[in-house]
Structures are given as structure tokens and as C-alpha cells.
Design an enzyme around this catalytic site. Structure first.
Site, short mmCIF file in Angstrom:
data_model
loop_
_atom_site.label_atom_id
_atom_site.label_comp_id
_atom_site.label_asym_id
_atom_site.label_seq_id
_atom_site.Cartn_x
_atom_site.Cartn_y
_atom_site.Cartn_z
CG LEU A 1 -2.12 -0.92 1.17
CD1 LEU A 1 -2.69 -1.16 2.56
CD2 LEU A 1 -3.19 -0.35 0.26
CB SER A 2 1.61 3.78 -2.59
OG SER A 2 1.86 2.89 -3.65
CB ALA A 3 4.11 6.61 1.12
#
Length: 388
Positions: free
Chosen positions: A93-95
Site C-alpha cells: 500500500l503506497s505511502a
């Protein structure tokens, strides 16, 4: 109730942290609303992965809710690893700050049709769908298990998003036609031309470029090219079907160098300290010498550097304590000279920052440029061969 079992509190903390970091895009207020409507934790699997300095270890929500929440809500600039294969992260889950920056760069409007490439857990597709409306987002995911997971989470959120299992790197939009926006969540060195063809003239593509950051391209009116500027910096998961990334770390340098003596040795007047922390310089070197892997270390004589290309060429730049550096090089190319030349070129251009670069893509070639599409340019080569 522990804080790990309090998603509302964690979400509020993330919102406040984004506010403090000024990470909410002023030009796209809908992004903050979408974060609240389709929260990140609603798309997180029950197992996340934590790096302990030596390996990635599982953190299960059922057994350790505090630890799980800590991995998910570490900080606005931190991704949460959701899948590990062969000891390395393969999905995340990207930043949050990166997601907001990319969505801001996409310039989404209600009614836009969107191709989301690299579904992962489905969160970015959900955010896009909350802006564009039902049935306007199609998302492609090469991993069948991830695609199934995303379908379930999107359905649970009440979102009408089509998730297709397949490899987007070698083909066009599922079902054909064109979209208004294309959003990729994994890094590619070169943009597949099929991606450009899938976007209407005047539409935008936002994608992670290599290990550098993300770029926003606009398709030309005649559909024969796309061009645009670097928008932000971050590291992303690589294309699973692209070539394996060049190994990093001291062991990789040692493997390339081997035990042979240097082929050449010379003196260079240079302070290597900027290689530790000047991100504009490091960006420019990556653009000019994309296959160079750089390591640095400091001793009583100053900063030293080690370079390799992941194949047979290497260089060691050893500080002498008097403002000079001894450059030792080996292999079929002089990669240390390549870096020194690129450094000189960057200084000659006035030390431009990372946001002064962009990319142009055509059916036959693509290149990076500085100061504008007609400025200095560097070719971008599609890496080969692809992994099976």
C-alpha cells in the site's frame, strides 16, 4: 479498546499528520475527501510485513493488532508492505503522501474514464472511482490472488470498479477503446507505447519512472507522442515482468569487481560529499547514467564512493584527505568517468533541480530532457530481456 483496534483514531491521526506535512494537495481537495470515504486500512490485508534490519517478518492483525496498525500508519511517507516473495517486497500500500501527489498530478474529474494499472489491494482504484463515478475505472493486476482480494474489498466498499487479471505491460486497455487518464502504480524504466495509445489526445498518464519518482505525461493532439514533467520523488515496486533490478549493497559491488586489479588509476579533484545528500545531483546522475549503482561511505579522509553497473564494470573513488580523489576503475567501460562527466554536465547546466526534468515518448523512442522538451536530452532505453 487498543489503538490498534481503533481505525477511526488512526485515520484521524493520519489526516492530521498529512495536514502538518502539507501533503494534502490544495488543487485537488477531493483527494482528502476520498481518503475519508475509502480509508487505507479498509484495503489492507490481515498480514503486513516488517523489516527488522535483516529480513521481512510477518505482522498479523489477529495476533498483534498494535503492530499491524503501526505498520499501516507508520508515517505519511511510508508504504506498508503487503506481500513478500523470495524475501523481497512484491506488493504494498503506497505511502499516503505519494498517493495524494500522484492523484493530484492525474487531474481527475467526475466522469473521466480511468485505467488503473497495478491494482494491488485496490486502494488507488477505489480513490479514483470515488472521484470519477460508477463504472468509470478499469484496473489491471497481474497477480490473480491480489486481483481477487481487490475485487472483494472494492465490492465491500460499494464501488463499481472492473478488475482484470492480466499483464498490462505488453497490451492495451482491456476491452479496447481509450481512457481520459492512466494511472500506474509500479515502476517502469520506459513507458509501453500501448499505454500512450490507450489514452485519448489531451489525456494524461501518471506513472513511476524507474527508481526516480513519478512523471505526468500529456498525449499530443495527434496522438503521436506524449510529454510531461517530473512531479515528485519516491521509490515504487518494479514491474514484475520487467528485468530484475540491479542488485544494490556492498556485496553486489564486490561481486562485480571480483578480485582483479584495476585497469586504470587517476587523480580527480572533487569533493564527494554531495553524493551523500544532494538529491538533485543524484537525480541528474541517475538520468544520465541510469545503470550506475552508487554506494558511499565516510572515513577520516572524507567521503568515498563505489560504483558498478551490475555486470562487469566498476569504479572506486577514494578520498585522499587533500581535496583530491583516486579513481580506480575496471571492466569494459569506465563507469567512474561516466559519472564524473555527468556531474560536470549537471554543474554546467546550473545545477538544475529534479523538477526541471521531463520525458517525451514516441512510438520509436523516448528520452529525458532538462529545462524543456527542446533542452538537453538523454535517451531512455527499454531494458531487456524481460523476466518470465
Amino acid at each position: 479498546m487498543t489503538s490498534g483496534e481503533d481505525p477511526a483514531g488512526r485515520r484521524a491521526g493520519l489526516d492530521a499528520a498529512m495536514e502538518r506535512e502539507r501533503a494534502w494537495p490544495a488543487g485537488s481537495p477531493w483527494v482528502r475527501e476520498a481518503f475519508a470515504a475509502v480509508p487505507r486500512d479498509a484495503f489492507a490485508p490481515g498480514r503486513l510485513w516488517r523489516w527488522d534490519g535483516r529480513a521481512y517478518l510477518p505482522v498479523d492483525r489477529a495476533a498483534d493488532p498494535e503492530g499491524w496498525a503501526g505498520e499501516l500508519f507508520t508515517g505519511v511517507h511510508d508504504a506498508a508492505v503487503t506481500q513478500v516473495r523470495g524475501g523481497l517486497p512484491s506488493s504494498s500500500l503506497s505511502a499516503p503522501a505519494v498517493v495524494t501527489d500522484m492523484l493530484d498530478s492525474l487531474r481527475l474529474e467526475p466522469g473521466h474514464r480511468v485505467w488503473d494499472i497495478g491494482t494491488g489491494q485496490g486502494w488507488t482504484a477505489a480513490l479514483a472511482a470515488s472521484r470519477t463515478g460508477p463504472g468509470r475505472v478499469v484496473s489491471t493486476e497481474v497477480d490473480a490472488g491480489l486481483a481477487d482480494f481487490a475485487r472483494g474489498r472494492l465490492a465491500a466498499a460499494g464501488l463499481d470498479v472492473q478488475v482484470v487479471t492480466g499483464d498490462a505491460s505488453g497490451g492495451g486497455l482491456p476491452g479496447g477503446g481509450q481512457v481520459d487518464r492512466l494511472h500506474a502504480t509500479y515502476a517502469v524504466e520506459a513507458v509501453p507505447w500501448a499505454w500512450v495509445e490507450a489514452v485519448r489526445p489531451g489525456g494524461r498518464l501518471v506513472y513511476p519512472w524507474g527508481r526516480l519518482g513519478h512523471v505526468a505525461l500529456t498525449v499530443a493532439d495527434d496522438g503521436k507522442s506524449a510529454t510531461g514533467w517530473v512531479q515528485g520523488l519516491a521509490q515504487f515496486m518494479a514491474d514484475r515482468h520487467g528485468p530484475a533490478p540491479t542488485p544494490t549493497g556492498r556485496a553486489a559491488y564486490t561481486a562485480v569487481r571480483g578480485t582483479a586489479d584495476p585497469d586504470t588509476e587517476r587523480l580527480l579533484t572533487r569533493d564527494l560529499a554531495p553524493l551523500e545528500s544532494d538529491w538533485d545531483l543524484l537525480f541528474a546522475l541517475r538520468v544520465a547514467v541510469p545503470d550506475a549503482v552508487l554506494l558511499t561511505g565516510r572515513d577520516e579522509d572524507g567521503v568515498n564512493a563505489w560504483l558498478h553497473d551490475g555486470d562487469r564494470s566498476w569504479a572506486a573513488l577514494t578520498a585522499r584527505g587533500d581535496g583530491t580523489v583516486t579513481v580506480y576503475q575496471g571492466g569494459p567501460r569506465r563507469i567512474g568517468d561516466d559519472i564524473a562527466t555527468a556531474w560536470d554536465e549537471w554543474e554546467g547546466l546550473g545545477r538544475p533541480d529534479r523538477y526541471d526534468y521531463g520525458i517525451t515518448v514516441t512510438p520509436d523512442a523516448q528520452w529525458a530532457w532538462q529545462a524543456g522538451p527542446d533542452g538537453p536530452r538523454w535517451p531512455i532505453t527499454q531494458p531487456t530481456p524481460a523476466r518470465s
